[in-house]
Write an enzyme that holds these catalytic residues in place. Structure first.
Site, short mmCIF file in Angstrom:
data_model
loop_
_atom_site.label_atom_id
_atom_site.label_comp_id
_atom_site.label_asym_id
_atom_site.label_seq_id
_atom_site.Cartn_x
_atom_site.Cartn_y
_atom_site.Cartn_z
N SER A 33 0.85 -1.19 0.00
CA SER A 33 0.00 0.00 0.00
C SER A 33 0.88 1.24 0.00
CB SER A 33 -0.96 0.00 1.19
OG SER A 33 -0.28 0.26 2.38
N ASP A 39 -9.88 -6.97 22.44
CA ASP A 39 -8.80 -6.94 23.43
C ASP A 39 -9.27 -6.42 24.78
OD1 ASP A 39 -6.02 -7.06 24.34
OD2 ASP A 39 -6.13 -4.87 24.30
#
EC number: 4.6.1.17
Length: 160
Positions: free
Chosen positions: A75, A127
């Site tokens: 990218s 998380d």
């Protein structure tokens, strides 16, 4: 099907976008986080022990979108003009949808930045809550919308 990330020898290359026109690029992507009804309610009440889950996930998604070129090998580094993260809570489906919208005046699209932002926002929810609900899952990371550039407008038709 032509994959322009490979040269004649089959080696991975970063696509040369130097001849492309700079235009305003916008992309929105989403990721779904599925969890127990109890956890969803705790997130809404901001009573999860680790703190403001959605506030932290919002910041993580913004930071991740800005780091996409460090994470996705081919990218392009882009100068992002705007990154926003929104959350839709769906108690009936026990789901939070993290949605990331990115804008930039660039030579290439911002789809990967939007997808990275949505994915990392979802991962951050996981998380912060994994100690409370081990059954959390992340699903359906997808591009919802893009505009700008030669390929024009794309809008995913989502089921209601």
């Amino acid at each position: 099907m032509n994959f322009n990330h490979f040269d004649e020898q089959g080696h991975a290359v970063m696509v040369d976008v130097s001849s492309k026109q700079e235009t305003m690029r916008t992309a929105t992507a989403a990721a779904d986080v599925i969890m127990s009804a109890e956890l969803l309610a705790a997130i809404a009440r901001k009573s999860v022990s680790k703190g403001d889950v959605l506030g932290v996930a919002r910041l993580a998604g913004i930071m991740a979108a800005k780091k996409t070129d460090d994470l996705i090998p081919l990218s392009h580094p882009l100068s992002l003009h705007s990154v926003s993260i929104e959350f839709d809570q769906d108690p009936a489906a026990c789901r939070i949808q993290a949605r990331c919208t990115v804008r930039a005046f660039e030579r290439t699209g911002v789809e990967m930045e939007a997808m990275t932002g949505a994915a990392v926002a979802a991962l951050t929810i996981y998380d912060m809550c994994k100690g409370t609900d081990k059954s959390i899952s992340i699903a359906n990371i997808r591009l919802l919308y893009k505009e700008g550039g030669k390929s024009g407008l794309y809008r995913r038709e989502e089921a209601a």
